[in-house]
Design a protein around this motif. Structure first.
Motif, PDB file in Angstrom:
ATOM      1  N   THR A  49     109.543  44.724 -44.741  1.00 40.40           N
ATOM      2  CA  THR A  49     108.160  44.327 -44.997  1.00 40.40           C
ATOM      3  C   THR A  49     107.709  43.064 -44.277  1.00 40.40           C
ATOM      4  OG1 THR A  49     108.979  43.308 -47.017  1.00 40.40           O
ATOM      5  CG2 THR A  49     107.910  45.410 -47.259  1.00 40.40           C
ATOM      6  N   CYS A  53     105.858  40.666 -38.805  1.00 40.27           N
ATOM      7  CA  CYS A  53     105.091  39.451 -38.511  1.00 40.27           C
ATOM      8  C   CYS A  53     105.997  38.244 -38.294  1.00 40.27           C
ATOM      9  CB  CYS A  53     104.128  39.138 -39.648  1.00 40.27           C
ATOM     10  SG  CYS A  53     102.752  40.306 -39.749  1.00 40.27           S
ATOM     11  N   HIS A  54     107.000  38.110 -39.152  1.00 37.60           N
ATOM     12  CA  HIS A  54     107.807  36.886 -39.110  1.00 37.60           C
ATOM     13  C   HIS A  54     109.008  36.977 -38.178  1.00 37.60           C
ATOM     14  CE1 HIS A  54     105.566  34.604 -42.046  1.00 37.60           C
ATOM     15  NE2 HIS A  54     105.454  35.703 -42.763  1.00 37.60           N
ATOM     16  N   LEU A  66      98.194  36.792 -34.061  1.00 41.07           N
ATOM     17  CA  LEU A  66      97.445  36.599 -35.297  1.00 41.07           C
ATOM     18  C   LEU A  66      96.946  35.163 -35.307  1.00 41.07           C
ATOM     19  CD1 LEU A  66      99.871  38.239 -37.881  1.00 41.07           C
ATOM     20  CD2 LEU A  66      97.650  39.134 -37.187  1.00 41.07           C
ATOM     21  N   PRO A  68      95.586  32.462 -38.159  1.00 43.78           N
ATOM     22  CA  PRO A  68      96.709  31.659 -37.662  1.00 43.78           C
ATOM     23  C   PRO A  68      97.950  32.518 -37.482  1.00 43.78           C
ATOM     24  CG  PRO A  68      96.434  31.345 -40.020  1.00 43.78           C
ATOM     25  CD  PRO A  68      95.301  32.204 -39.570  1.00 43.78           C
ATOM     26  N   LEU A  73     109.387  30.575 -40.534  1.00 43.40           N
ATOM     27  CA  LEU A  73     110.074  30.442 -41.824  1.00 43.40           C
ATOM     28  C   LEU A  73     111.321  29.573 -41.736  1.00 43.40           C
ATOM     29  CD1 LEU A  73     109.664  34.091 -43.175  1.00 43.40           C
ATOM     30  CD2 LEU A  73     108.179  32.113 -43.528  1.00 43.40           C
ATOM     31  N   VAL A  78     108.167  24.726 -43.920  1.00 41.47           N
ATOM     32  CA  VAL A  78     108.282  25.795 -44.915  1.00 41.47           C
ATOM     33  C   VAL A  78     109.505  25.563 -45.809  1.00 41.47           C
ATOM     34  CG1 VAL A  78     108.719  28.265 -45.231  1.00 41.47           C
ATOM     35  CG2 VAL A  78     107.063  27.499 -43.512  1.00 41.47           C
ATOM     36  N   ARG A  89     103.358  31.675 -52.772  1.00 47.83           N
ATOM     37  CA  ARG A  89     102.777  32.037 -51.478  1.00 47.83           C
ATOM     38  C   ARG A  89     103.039  33.507 -51.163  1.00 47.83           C
ATOM     39  NH1 ARG A  89      99.154  29.523 -50.396  1.00 47.83           N
ATOM     40  NH2 ARG A  89      99.684  27.666 -49.240  1.00 47.83           N
ATOM     41  N   ILE A  90     104.237  33.957 -51.469  1.00 45.03           N
ATOM     42  CA  ILE A  90     104.574  35.357 -51.212  1.00 45.03           C
ATOM     43  C   ILE A  90     103.873  36.246 -52.242  1.00 45.03           C
ATOM     44  CG2 ILE A  90     106.463  37.029 -51.034  1.00 45.03           C
ATOM     45  CD1 ILE A  90     108.305  34.580 -50.330  1.00 45.03           C
ATOM     46  N   LYS A  94      98.105  34.221 -48.677  1.00 42.82           N
ATOM     47  CA  LYS A  94      97.275  33.077 -48.336  1.00 42.82           C
ATOM     48  C   LYS A  94      95.907  33.580 -47.892  1.00 42.82           C
ATOM     49  CE  LYS A  94      97.236  28.688 -46.070  1.00 42.82           C
ATOM     50  NZ  LYS A  94      97.892  27.743 -45.186  1.00 42.82           N
ATOM     51  N   THR A  97      94.242  34.613 -44.118  1.00 41.41           N
ATOM     52  CA  THR A  97      95.298  34.747 -43.109  1.00 41.41           C
ATOM     53  C   THR A  97      95.864  36.163 -43.259  1.00 41.41           C
ATOM     54  OG1 THR A  97      97.252  34.171 -44.408  1.00 41.41           O
ATOM     55  CG2 THR A  97      95.943  32.340 -43.539  1.00 41.41           C
ATOM     56  N   ALA A  98      96.739  36.527 -42.317  1.00 40.71           N
ATOM     57  CA  ALA A  98      97.351  37.851 -42.388  1.00 40.71           C
ATOM     58  C   ALA A  98      98.404  37.930 -43.497  1.00 40.71           C
ATOM     59  CB  ALA A  98      97.984  38.188 -41.040  1.00 40.71           C
ATOM     60  N   TRP A 102     101.957  39.949 -52.001  1.00 40.17           N
ATOM     61  CA  TRP A 102     102.972  40.998 -52.131  1.00 40.17           C
ATOM     62  C   TRP A 102     103.205  41.401 -53.573  1.00 40.17           C
ATOM     63  CZ3 TRP A 102     104.213  43.747 -48.080  1.00 40.17           C
ATOM     64  CH2 TRP A 102     103.897  43.213 -46.829  1.00 40.17           C
ATOM     65  N   VAL A 118     114.943  34.292 -47.288  1.00 44.90           N
ATOM     66  CA  VAL A 118     114.179  33.338 -46.464  1.00 44.90           C
ATOM     67  C   VAL A 118     114.870  31.971 -46.467  1.00 44.90           C
ATOM     68  CG1 VAL A 118     112.008  32.020 -46.381  1.00 44.90           C
ATOM     69  CG2 VAL A 118     111.943  34.507 -46.639  1.00 44.90           C
TER      70      VAL A 118
HETATM   71  C1  HEC Z   1     100.802  40.956 -41.485  1.00 49.03           C
HETATM   72  C2  HEC Z   1     101.640  39.836 -41.133  1.00 49.03           C
HETATM   73  C3  HEC Z   1     102.543  39.237 -42.210  1.00 49.03           C
HETATM   74  C4  HEC Z   1     103.460  39.886 -43.000  1.00 49.03           C
HETATM   75  C5  HEC Z   1     103.800  41.378 -43.020  1.00 49.03           C
HETATM   76  C6  HEC Z   1     104.093  38.858 -43.808  1.00 49.03           C
HETATM   77  N1  HEC Z   1     103.578  37.640 -43.510  1.00 49.03           N
HETATM   78 FE1  HEC Z   1     104.154  35.840 -44.287  1.00 49.03          FE
HETATM   79  N2  HEC Z   1     102.738  34.898 -43.219  1.00 49.03           N
HETATM   80  C7  HEC Z   1     101.895  35.486 -42.304  1.00 49.03           C
HETATM   81  C8  HEC Z   1     101.022  34.486 -41.739  1.00 49.03           C
HETATM   82  C9  HEC Z   1      99.939  34.725 -40.705  1.00 49.03           C
HETATM   83  C10 HEC Z   1     101.379  33.262 -42.343  1.00 49.03           C
HETATM   84  C11 HEC Z   1     100.813  31.881 -42.065  1.00 49.03           C
HETATM   85  C12 HEC Z   1      99.681  31.525 -42.929  1.00 49.03           C
HETATM   86  C13 HEC Z   1      99.306  30.085 -42.674  1.00 49.03           C
HETATM   87  O1  HEC Z   1      98.802  29.781 -41.600  1.00 49.03           O
HETATM   88  O2  HEC Z   1      99.586  29.283 -43.529  1.00 49.03           O
HETATM   89  C14 HEC Z   1     102.465  33.558 -43.264  1.00 49.03           C
HETATM   90  C15 HEC Z   1     103.098  32.624 -44.074  1.00 49.03           C
HETATM   91  C16 HEC Z   1     104.221  32.854 -44.835  1.00 49.03           C
HETATM   92  C17 HEC Z   1     104.974  31.851 -45.537  1.00 49.03           C
HETATM   93  C18 HEC Z   1     104.752  30.351 -45.481  1.00 49.03           C
HETATM   94  C19 HEC Z   1     103.806  29.836 -46.471  1.00 49.03           C
HETATM   95  C20 HEC Z   1     103.766  28.338 -46.372  1.00 49.03           C
HETATM   96  O3  HEC Z   1     104.057  27.731 -47.382  1.00 49.03           O
HETATM   97  O4  HEC Z   1     103.456  27.799 -45.313  1.00 49.03           O
HETATM   98  C21 HEC Z   1     106.001  32.483 -46.167  1.00 49.03           C
HETATM   99  C22 HEC Z   1     107.097  31.852 -47.031  1.00 49.03           C
HETATM  100  C23 HEC Z   1     105.886  33.877 -45.858  1.00 49.03           C
HETATM  101  N3  HEC Z   1     104.799  34.073 -45.048  1.00 49.03           N
HETATM  102  C24 HEC Z   1     106.762  34.831 -46.298  1.00 49.03           C
HETATM  103  C25 HEC Z   1     106.596  36.196 -46.077  1.00 49.03           C
HETATM  104  C26 HEC Z   1     107.461  37.198 -46.648  1.00 49.03           C
HETATM  105  C27 HEC Z   1     108.670  36.930 -47.525  1.00 49.03           C
HETATM  106  C28 HEC Z   1     106.970  38.402 -46.235  1.00 49.03           C
HETATM  107  C29 HEC Z   1     107.479  39.788 -46.608  1.00 49.03           C
HETATM  108  C30 HEC Z   1     107.474  40.085 -48.021  1.00 49.03           C
HETATM  109  C31 HEC Z   1     105.818  38.136 -45.380  1.00 49.03           C
HETATM  110  N4  HEC Z   1     105.629  36.786 -45.313  1.00 49.03           N
HETATM  111  C32 HEC Z   1     105.082  39.120 -44.738  1.00 49.03           C
HETATM  112  C33 HEC Z   1     101.866  36.821 -41.949  1.00 49.03           C
HETATM  113  C34 HEC Z   1     102.625  37.821 -42.539  1.00 49.03           C
END
Ligand code: HEC
Length: 129
Positions: A49, A53-54, A66, A68, A73, A78, A89-90, A94, A97-98, A102, A118
């Protein structure tokens, strides 16, 4: 104490309870890792999942555009956040943003598992130039 005063105190207590999610008669503690959070099953969730992106190493997927951009991670920004902050956050995503919420597709337990994974991504920080 005046009525206004006690109302203020009540509000502060309620805000504290909802804001921090302290475990309290049925309210789950979402601020610290529960026993048994499993980074191995978290890795599976991550791969399914989060990886698109990450990226495989948490530094962001190649070729993704994307704004931002996905958070790195592995970065101290972070990794230095509290467990509860990252959980939320998860869980909530946010806005604008993308990073989606979850909570609809992952259980609290699964979110803790993926967060445990993570956390392992941050262990190697400092080894990169
Ligand atoms: C569609 C793209 C996408 C997916 C899929 C995605 N993320 Fe993200 N995630 C992002 C973006 C874009 C940001 C940055 C947002 C910002 O600028 O703070 C982010 C930020 C985060 C952050 C950092 C938050 C912070 O405190 O700065 C965490 C932790 C995170 N994601 C965990 C996850 C986890 C775990 C999953 C899977 C369950 C996931 N992400 C799936 C796009 C995605």
């Amino acid at each position: 104490m005046s009525i206004t005063g006690s109302r203020l105190v009540l509000c502060a207590v309620l805000a504290g309870l909802s804001g921090l999610g302290f475990s309290n008669s049925g309210v789950k503690d979402l601020t610290t890792f529960p026993k048994g959070a499993d980074p191995v099953s978290g890795r599976e969730i991550y791969v399914n999942t989060c990886i698109r992106c990450h990226g495989i190493d948490g530094k962001g997927a190649l070729g993704i555009k994307l704004v931002p951009s996905p958070a790195d991670l592995t970065s101290p920004v972070v990794q230095d956040r509290l467990d509860g902050t990252l959980f939320r956050r998860i869980h909530e995503g946010k806005p604008n943003t993308a990073m989606g919420a979850w909570k609809h597709s992952l259980s609290d337990e699964e979110i803790w598992d993926v967060l445990a994974y993570v956390r392992t991504l941050g262990v190697e920080r400092g080894e990169q130039p």
